[in-house]
Design an enzyme around this catalytic site. Structure first.
Site, PDB file in Angstrom:
ATOM      1  N   HIS A 122       0.811  -1.218   0.000  1.00 29.91           N
ATOM      2  CA  HIS A 122       0.000   0.000   0.000  1.00 29.91           C
ATOM      3  C   HIS A 122       0.844   1.267   0.000  1.00 29.91           C
ATOM      4  O   HIS A 122       0.347   2.335   0.318  1.00 29.91           O
ATOM      5  CB  HIS A 122      -0.966  -0.022   1.184  1.00 29.91           C
ATOM      6  CG  HIS A 122      -1.973  -1.137   1.091  1.00 29.91           C
ATOM      7  ND1 HIS A 122      -2.722  -1.601   2.151  1.00 29.91           N
ATOM      8  CD2 HIS A 122      -2.366  -1.891   0.029  1.00 29.91           C
ATOM      9  CE1 HIS A 122      -3.518  -2.590   1.754  1.00 29.91           C
ATOM     10  NE2 HIS A 122      -3.300  -2.793   0.474  1.00 29.91           N
ATOM     11  N   CYS A 133       4.545  12.604 -13.812  1.00 28.94           N
ATOM     12  CA  CYS A 133       5.545  11.667 -14.357  1.00 28.94           C
ATOM     13  C   CYS A 133       5.821  10.502 -13.398  1.00 28.94           C
ATOM     14  O   CYS A 133       6.591   9.606 -13.726  1.00 28.94           O
ATOM     15  CB  CYS A 133       6.838  12.405 -14.709  1.00 28.94           C
ATOM     16  SG  CYS A 133       7.796  12.920 -13.283  1.00 28.94           S
ATOM     17  N   CYS A 152       9.745  17.314 -13.609  1.00 25.40           N
ATOM     18  CA  CYS A 152       8.791  17.995 -14.492  1.00 25.40           C
ATOM     19  C   CYS A 152       8.109  19.189 -13.841  1.00 25.40           C
ATOM     20  O   CYS A 152       7.354  19.908 -14.497  1.00 25.40           O
ATOM     21  CB  CYS A 152       7.741  16.997 -15.005  1.00 25.40           C
ATOM     22  SG  CYS A 152       6.526  16.554 -13.746  1.00 25.40           S
ATOM     23  N   GLY A 189      -1.255  -9.803  12.357  1.00 26.06           N
ATOM     24  CA  GLY A 189      -1.908  -8.515  12.616  1.00 26.06           C
ATOM     25  C   GLY A 189      -2.684  -7.929  11.458  1.00 26.06           C
ATOM     26  O   GLY A 189      -2.666  -6.719  11.257  1.00 26.06           O
TER      27      GLY A 189
HETATM   28  P1  OAD Z   1      -7.029  -3.822  10.304  1.00 27.39           P
HETATM   29  O1  OAD Z   1      -7.170  -2.630  11.172  1.00 27.39           O
HETATM   30  O2  OAD Z   1      -8.143  -4.162   9.395  1.00 27.39           O
HETATM   31  O3  OAD Z   1      -6.780  -5.100  11.220  1.00 27.39           O
HETATM   32  C1  OAD Z   1      -5.827  -5.066  12.236  1.00 27.39           C
HETATM   33  C2  OAD Z   1      -5.731  -6.459  12.814  1.00 27.39           C
HETATM   34  O4  OAD Z   1      -4.684  -6.469  13.762  1.00 27.39           O
HETATM   35  C3  OAD Z   1      -7.000  -6.934  13.524  1.00 27.39           C
HETATM   36  O5  OAD Z   1      -7.320  -8.241  13.062  1.00 27.39           O
HETATM   37  C4  OAD Z   1      -6.582  -6.959  15.001  1.00 27.39           C
HETATM   38  O6  OAD Z   1      -7.231  -8.011  15.731  1.00 27.39           O
HETATM   39  C5  OAD Z   1      -5.105  -7.218  14.895  1.00 27.39           C
HETATM   40  N1  OAD Z   1      -4.288  -6.747  16.018  1.00 27.39           N
HETATM   41  C6  OAD Z   1      -4.537  -5.724  16.881  1.00 27.39           C
HETATM   42  N2  OAD Z   1      -3.540  -5.604  17.764  1.00 27.39           N
HETATM   43  C7  OAD Z   1      -2.618  -6.555  17.463  1.00 27.39           C
HETATM   44  C8  OAD Z   1      -1.352  -6.934  17.994  1.00 27.39           C
HETATM   45  N3  OAD Z   1      -0.806  -6.298  19.037  1.00 27.39           N
HETATM   46  N4  OAD Z   1      -0.703  -7.967  17.411  1.00 27.39           N
HETATM   47  C9  OAD Z   1      -1.217  -8.633  16.356  1.00 27.39           C
HETATM   48  N5  OAD Z   1      -2.413  -8.306  15.817  1.00 27.39           N
HETATM   49  C10 OAD Z   1      -3.105  -7.287  16.355  1.00 27.39           C
HETATM   50  O7  OAD Z   1      -5.637  -3.661   9.515  1.00 27.39           O
HETATM   51  P2  OAD Z   1      -5.167  -4.320   8.151  1.00 27.39           P
HETATM   52  O8  OAD Z   1      -5.626  -5.716   8.050  1.00 27.39           O
HETATM   53  O9  OAD Z   1      -3.728  -4.032   8.037  1.00 27.39           O
HETATM   54  O10 OAD Z   1      -5.411  -0.100   3.378  1.00 27.39           O
HETATM   55  O11 OAD Z   1      -5.959  -3.442   7.101  1.00 27.39           O
HETATM   56  C11 OAD Z   1      -5.733  -3.667   5.760  1.00 27.39           C
HETATM   57  C12 OAD Z   1      -5.877  -2.405   4.988  1.00 27.39           C
HETATM   58  O12 OAD Z   1      -7.143  -1.788   5.277  1.00 27.39           O
HETATM   59  C13 OAD Z   1      -4.888  -1.321   5.360  1.00 27.39           C
HETATM   60  O13 OAD Z   1      -3.617  -1.504   4.773  1.00 27.39           O
HETATM   61  C14 OAD Z   1      -5.561  -0.097   4.810  1.00 27.39           C
HETATM   62  C15 OAD Z   1      -6.998  -0.348   5.201  1.00 27.39           C
HETATM   63  O14 OAD Z   1      -7.933   0.057   4.261  1.00 27.39           O
HETATM   64  C16 OAD Z   1      -5.184   1.062   2.732  1.00 27.39           C
HETATM   65  O15 OAD Z   1      -5.094   2.123   3.341  1.00 27.39           O
HETATM   66  C17 OAD Z   1      -5.047   0.936   1.262  1.00 27.39           C
END
Ligand code: OAD
Length: 240
Positions: A122, A133, A152, A189
């Site tokens: 991301h 560009c 540019c 996570g």
């Molecule tokens: P989320 O916020 O959807 O999920 C975070 C996850 O981390 C959850 O399943 C929690 O249970 C878990 N979690 C919380 N604390 C933790 C810890 N200490 N250790 C391990 N796990 C823990 O985040 P992502 O899955 O990364 O995209 O979200 C994916 C994408 O959604 C992001 O990259 C972003 C968002 O839209 C963009 O911005 C393009």
């Protein structure tokens, strides 16, 4: 399930030839970075929900507002440090014949912990990109960000994937290739809800890899895992 590391899991991990680690916001939670889903609703900026201020449409409508939001987030992030989970992952890169780290995070904390060649699906909050560009620029931690493109002269935007945008070219293809080749896939996570990143563990599993998830909560992926370690990344990963 549970946070006990079984003998089988440890042996599988230690004997792995090709390891793929996929991380999401949860790996940075113990460093103080808020996750996107669950817990708190801090992801609103000046009354705008996260998916409005962080959208392709907003870049067209009001690029200054988008920068203001990203400048604010960068300032917060510059105070944060990698945690024990990031450090454990960084140590592993030297320990396997093949190792690849794919992250959905834009915070740069894996690199601060010493991880190299990280695939940032991301993008990165520490880079800007020309809107014409597409030249890219590092944003230094302690100096102002570059204001316009040196090639540019056009305006720069954050080099991150915003809502309504595609992934950087090649990022998914490269990760999918590693997923189909790995024999151990560790998913840390992530809520495993956002595609195409959420496809990677299933690609690995279908190709025969051992699939292990580290998360305090169950996710849609949990039922497909060989092992679910219910715990926090900073506590569980150093035990592996
Ligand atoms: P989320 O916020 O959807 O999920 C975070 C996850 O981390 C959850 O399943 C929690 O249970 C878990 N979690 C919380 N604390 C933790 C810890 N200490 N250790 C391990 N796990 C823990 O985040 P992502 O899955 O990364 O995209 O979200 C994916 C994408 O959604 C992001 O990259 C972003 C968002 O839209 C963009 O911005 C393009």
């Amino acid at each position: 399930m549970g946070s006990d590391i079984s003998v089988e899991l440890r042996q599988r991990f230690q004997n792995a030839q090709s390891v793929l680690v996929l991380t999401g916001a949860g790996v940075s939670a113990e460093s103080g970075v808020p996750t996107f889903r669950g817990g708190g609703n801090s992801l609103v900026w000046k009354g705008m929900p996260f998916d409005v201020i962080s959208s392709a449409q907003m870049v067209e409508q009001d690029l200054n507002a988008v920068w203001e939001w990203f400048d604010y987030r960068r300032a917060l992030l510059s105070e944060l440090r990698p945690n024990a989970g990031h450090h454990a992952i960084a140590r592993w890169q030297e320990q396997f014949p093949e190792f690849m780290l794919v992250t959905q995070n834009i915070d740069g904390l894996h690199q601060s912990a010493g991880s190299k060649d990280v695939i940032e699906m991301h993008g990165s909050i520490w880079r800007a990109r020309c809107i014409s560009c597409h030249d890219r620029y590092q944003i230094p931690k302690s100096k102002p960000r570059p204001s316009s493109c040196q090639s540019c002269g056009d305006r720069l935007r954050p080099d991150v994937v915003l809502f309504g945008e595609m992934l950087p070219s090649g990022a998914f293809e490269q990760s999918a290739k590693a997923a189909s080749r790995c024999d151990f896939c560790l998913v840390v996570g992530t809520s495993a809800l956002v595609y195409p990143a959420a496809e990677l563990p299933m690609i690995a599993k279908s190709a025969g890899a051992y699939l292990c998830e580290v998360n305090p909560e169950l996710t849609p992926l949990s039922q497909f895992c060989d092992m679910v370690l219910t715990g926090r990344a900073g506590q569980v990963l150093p035990l592996l």
